[in-house]
Design a protein around this motif. Structure first.
Motif, PDB file in Angstrom:
ATOM      1  N   UNK A  47       0.813  -1.234   0.000  1.00 25.72           N
ATOM      2  CA  UNK A  47       0.000   0.000   0.000  1.00 25.72           C
ATOM      3  C   UNK A  47       0.839   1.272   0.000  1.00 25.72           C
ATOM      4  N   UNK A  48       2.036   1.209   0.583  1.00 23.10           N
ATOM      5  CA  UNK A  48       2.898   2.384   0.605  1.00 23.10           C
ATOM      6  C   UNK A  48       3.692   2.577  -0.672  1.00 23.10           C
TER       7      UNK A  48
ATOM      8  N   UNK B 136       6.364   3.334  10.387  1.00 29.63           N
ATOM      9  CA  UNK B 136       5.334   3.605   9.386  1.00 29.63           C
ATOM     10  C   UNK B 136       3.981   2.961   9.676  1.00 29.63           C
ATOM     11  N   UNK B 137       3.941   1.978  10.552  1.00 21.74           N
ATOM     12  CA  UNK B 137       2.689   1.247  10.772  1.00 21.74           C
ATOM     13  C   UNK B 137       2.140   1.514  12.169  1.00 21.74           C
ATOM     14  N   UNK B 138       1.047   2.278  12.276  1.00 17.93           N
ATOM     15  CA  UNK B 138       0.466   2.589  13.589  1.00 17.93           C
ATOM     16  C   UNK B 138       0.054   1.339  14.366  1.00 17.93           C
ATOM     17  N   UNK B 139      -0.328   0.285  13.646  1.00 19.49           N
ATOM     18  CA  UNK B 139      -0.765  -0.953  14.293  1.00 19.49           C
ATOM     19  C   UNK B 139      -0.016  -2.136  13.685  1.00 19.49           C
ATOM     20  N   UNK B 140       1.220  -2.386  14.163  1.00 20.75           N
ATOM     21  CA  UNK B 140       2.028  -3.472  13.571  1.00 20.75           C
ATOM     22  C   UNK B 140       1.352  -4.836  13.634  1.00 20.75           C
TER      23      UNK B 140
ATOM     24  N   UNK C 270      -4.027  11.509  -3.417  1.00 13.88           N
ATOM     25  CA  UNK C 270      -3.571  10.881  -2.192  1.00 13.88           C
ATOM     26  C   UNK C 270      -2.557   9.788  -2.432  1.00 13.88           C
ATOM     27  N   UNK C 271      -2.782   8.965  -3.446  1.00 11.47           N
ATOM     28  CA  UNK C 271      -1.853   7.862  -3.722  1.00 11.47           C
ATOM     29  C   UNK C 271      -0.508   8.377  -4.229  1.00 11.47           C
ATOM     30  N   UNK C 272      -0.541   9.430  -5.052  1.00 13.40           N
ATOM     31  CA  UNK C 272       0.717  10.031  -5.506  1.00 13.40           C
ATOM     32  C   UNK C 272       1.518  10.528  -4.317  1.00 13.40           C
ATOM     33  N   UNK C 273       0.868  11.251  -3.408  1.00 13.57           N
ATOM     34  CA  UNK C 273       1.558  11.767  -2.223  1.00 13.57           C
ATOM     35  C   UNK C 273       2.086  10.625  -1.366  1.00 13.57           C
ATOM     36  N   UNK C 274       1.262   9.600  -1.180  1.00 14.78           N
ATOM     37  CA  UNK C 274       1.620   8.474  -0.328  1.00 14.78           C
ATOM     38  C   UNK C 274       2.891   7.791  -0.841  1.00 14.78           C
ATOM     39  N   UNK C 275       2.939   7.476  -2.121  1.00 11.86           N
ATOM     40  CA  UNK C 275       4.083   6.758  -2.692  1.00 11.86           C
ATOM     41  C   UNK C 275       5.335   7.621  -2.712  1.00 11.86           C
ATOM     42  N   UNK C 276       5.181   8.912  -2.909  1.00 11.64           N
ATOM     43  CA  UNK C 276       6.339   9.805  -2.960  1.00 11.64           C
ATOM     44  C   UNK C 276       6.858  10.137  -1.559  1.00 11.64           C
ATOM     45  N   UNK C 277       5.957  10.500  -0.681  1.00 18.12           N
ATOM     46  CA  UNK C 277       6.362  11.040   0.617  1.00 18.12           C
ATOM     47  C   UNK C 277       6.978   9.983   1.527  1.00 18.12           C
ATOM     48  N   UNK C 278       6.468   8.762   1.483  1.00 15.84           N
ATOM     49  CA  UNK C 278       7.024   7.742   2.365  1.00 15.84           C
ATOM     50  C   UNK C 278       8.426   7.320   1.943  1.00 15.84           C
ATOM     51  N   UNK C 279       8.755   7.485   0.679  1.00 17.81           N
ATOM     52  CA  UNK C 279      10.136   7.258   0.265  1.00 17.81           C
ATOM     53  C   UNK C 279      11.059   8.274   0.942  1.00 17.81           C
TER      54      UNK C 279
END
Length: 447
Positions: A57-58, A78-82, A213-222
Motif C-alpha cells: 500500500x505504501x 510507518x505502521x500505527x498498528x504493527x 492521495x496515492x501520488x503523495x503516499x508513494x512519494x512522501x514515504x520514500x
C-alpha cells in the motif's frame, strides 16, 4: 554493526506453529537486494517480499529501499498498528536470523537502536501516539472558514485588484494549511476507524487541494524511509537543475557535467524552485501518476476540487480569469511550501546510502526550527521535523512534549540535534545552494 558469521547454507529448524524455518546470516540476506529478488528482516524474522512489494500500500519503491536490510525500525515507524500488518507478513516469512547473528546489520549501532526503542516505548506509555480528533477538526474548520472568506471578499467587494490580491492571499493560506492537514491524515490514524481516516485524507488532499492521495503516499514515504539519500529520496532528485550537498557537486564537477550554471544556482533558485514546484512540476507528476496508474478515484476527487473552484469564481472572473487566479494562488502556495520543507532538509547532510540506524539517519538529514505559536501554525508543526521524522505516526500536537526526550537521547549518544530560528533556516537554504555550487565549480575547473 555489520553482518557477522560466515556465509552458510540455510538450515531447517522447527519454528513457532510447527512450521519449518530456515536460518540465515546477514551475508545471505544482503545478497537479496535486487529488483526481482528482495528479502528484508523485521524483528530478526526474514521475509521474501519480492512479489508482495508490487502490492504494498505504501508503494513498490519504499519497501524496495530496505531490500537486503533490517527494516525493523522503519516498519515500526510507518505502521500505527504493527499487529494488524502481521497477517500480511505471515505468508512472506521464510526464516529467521541465526542466533549468532546480531540484530542490527552493517553500520547500525545496537546501543542507539536499543535506546531508541526504549524511547518509543516511553512515548507510547505517555500516550503521545494518541490523536485528539478535536484538534484536527478545528484545523479543518479554520481552513473551510478561510475558503469562505476568500469567496465572500469577491462576492461583497467585486473583482478589483486589491480584492483579487486579498482573495489570492487567503486562498493560498487555506491551500498551505490544507497541505499540512492532509499530511497529518496521510501519516496517522486521527480516527479509530481507519476507513474514515482514509476518506478524510482523500477529501482534504483531493477536494480541498486538487491533488492525489496515492501520488503523495508513494512519494512522501520514500522521503521518510531514506531522507536525503540519493536515488531513494525523491525530494533530493533535482533533475539536474540543482546540485545539492557536498558529494553530488564534486561528482558532477569531476565528470564535467554542466546541465546548468550550478555556481549560480543560489540565484536562479528564486526563479525556478519556489515559483514552479507546485504549479508546474507537482501538477505534471500528479496527472502522470493518476493516468498511468489508472487511479480514477483520486482523479475524481481532484476534479471535484476544480469543479467547485470554477463554480465559485467563474461567475466573477470568467474562465480565463479564474485560471489566472488559481495559477497565482498556486504560485504563492508554492513559495510557502518550498521554504518550509527545504529549510529542514536542504542544508543537512545529503549523501549516498550509509546504512545507518534509524535515529542517526534521521538526525543527519533533519533539523528543527524553534518553537513558537506562529512557527507551529506557519509550518504545520513541521518545525519539529526531527520528532516528525523519528515518529511519523505521532500526532503533531505532541511533538513539543517529545522534543526534550529526543534531545536527551541525542546528547547521550553524541548525535547532533540542530535547532535554528526561522530566518536562519531560510538563509541556510540559500547558503547551502551556494556552497554546493562552489564545490561543483572547483571540481569542474580542476583538471
Amino acid at each position: 554493526m555489520g553482518g557477522g558469521g560466515q556465509l552458510t547454507e540455510p538450515v531447517e529448524t522447527s519454528a513457532c506453529g510447527g512450521r519449518a524455518a530456515s536460518v540465515y546470516t546477514w551475508d545471505e540476506v544482503q545478497k537479496h537486494c535486487h529488483r526481482n529478488d528482495q528479502w528484508l528482516v523485521i524483528n530478526r524474522k526474514v521475509y521474501n517480499v519480492t512479489q508482495w512489494a508490487k502490492r504494498h500500500p505504501g508503494g513498490l519503491r519504499v519497501i524496495s529501499h530496505y531490500a537486503g536490510e533490517d527494516a525493523t525500525e522503519a516498519f515500526l515507524a510507518f505502521h500505527p498498528n504493527p499487529k494488524l500488518v502481521q497477517k500480511f507478513l505471515k505468508p512472506l516469512l521464510i526464516g529467521e536470523l541465526a542466533v549468532t547473528e546480531p540484530s542490527q546489520d552493517r553500520n547500525k549501532n545496537a546501543a542507539v537502536a536499543e535506546d531508541f526503542q526504549a524511547l518509543r516505548t516511553r512515548a507510547e506509555g505517555l500516550g503521545l501516539f494518541q490523536a485528539q480528533p478535536l484538534f484536527f477538526c478545528l484545523h479543518l474548520g479554520h481552513i473551510l472558514l478561510l475558503e469562505l472568506l476568500a469567496w465572500m471578499s469577491v462576492w461583497l467587494c467585486g473583482t478589483g485588484w486589491s480584492t483579487t490580491l486579498l482573495c489570492s492571499f487567503i486562498l493560498a493560506v487555506a491551500q498551505a494549511q490544507a497541505g499540512w492537514l492532509q499530511h497529518d491524515f496521510g501519516h496517522l490514524s486521527v480516527f479509530k476507524l481507519s476507513r474514515w481516516n482514509h476518506i478524510f485524507h482523500k477529501f482534504i488532499i483531493g477536494h480541498l487541494k486538487g491533488a492525489s492521495g496515492n501520488w503523495w503516499n508513494h512519494r512522501h514515504f520514500q522521503h521518510h524511509a531514506k531522507p536525503n539519500v540519493f536515488s531513494k529520496d525523491p525530494d533530493v532528485n533535482m533533475l539536474h537543475v540543482f546540485v545539492v550537498g557536498d558529494i553530488q557537486p564534486v561528482e558532477y564537477g569531476i565528470k564535467k557535467i554542466k546541465y546548468m550554471p550550478y555556481h549560480h544556482q543560489h540565484q536562479y533558485f528564486f526563479l525556478v524552485g519556489p515559483p514552479l514546484l507546485i504549479p508546474v512540476y507537482f501538477h505534471i507528476q500528479i496527472l502522470r501518476a493518476m493516468f498511468s496508474r489508472r487511479d480514477w478515484v483520486d482523479l475524481a476527487w481532484s476534479m471535484s476540487y476544480y469543479l467547485r473552484y470554477f463554480c465559485c469564481y467563474a461567475p466573477f472572473y470568467g474562465l480565463l480569469g479564474s485560471v489566472a487566479l488559481i495559477s497565482f494562488v498556486r504560485f504563492l502556495e508554492s513559495h510557502w511550501f518550498v521554504w518550509v520543507t527545504q529549510m529542514n532538509h536542504l542544508p543537512m547532510n545529503i549523501d549516498h546510502e550509509k546504512q545507518q540506524d534509524w535515529l542517526s539517519m534521521q538526525l543527519s538529514a533533519t533539523c528543527n526550527i524553534e518553537q513558537s505559536c506562529f512557527n507551529d501554525w506557519f509550518s504545520g508543526h513541521l518545525n519539529f521535523q526531527i520528532e516528525h521524522h523519528l515518529f511519523p505516526t505521532m500526532p503533531r500536537h505532541n511533538y513539543q512534549v517529545l522534543a526534550p526526550l529526543v534531545r536527551a537521547l541525542c546528547e547521550k549518544h553524541g548525535i547532533p540535534y540542530q535547532e535554528k530560528t526561522l530566518w536562519r533556516g531560510v538563509a541556510d537554504v540559500v547558503r547551502s545552494l551556494k556552497n554546493s555550487g562552489d564545490l561543483w565549480m572547483d571540481a569542474y575547473l580542476h583538471k
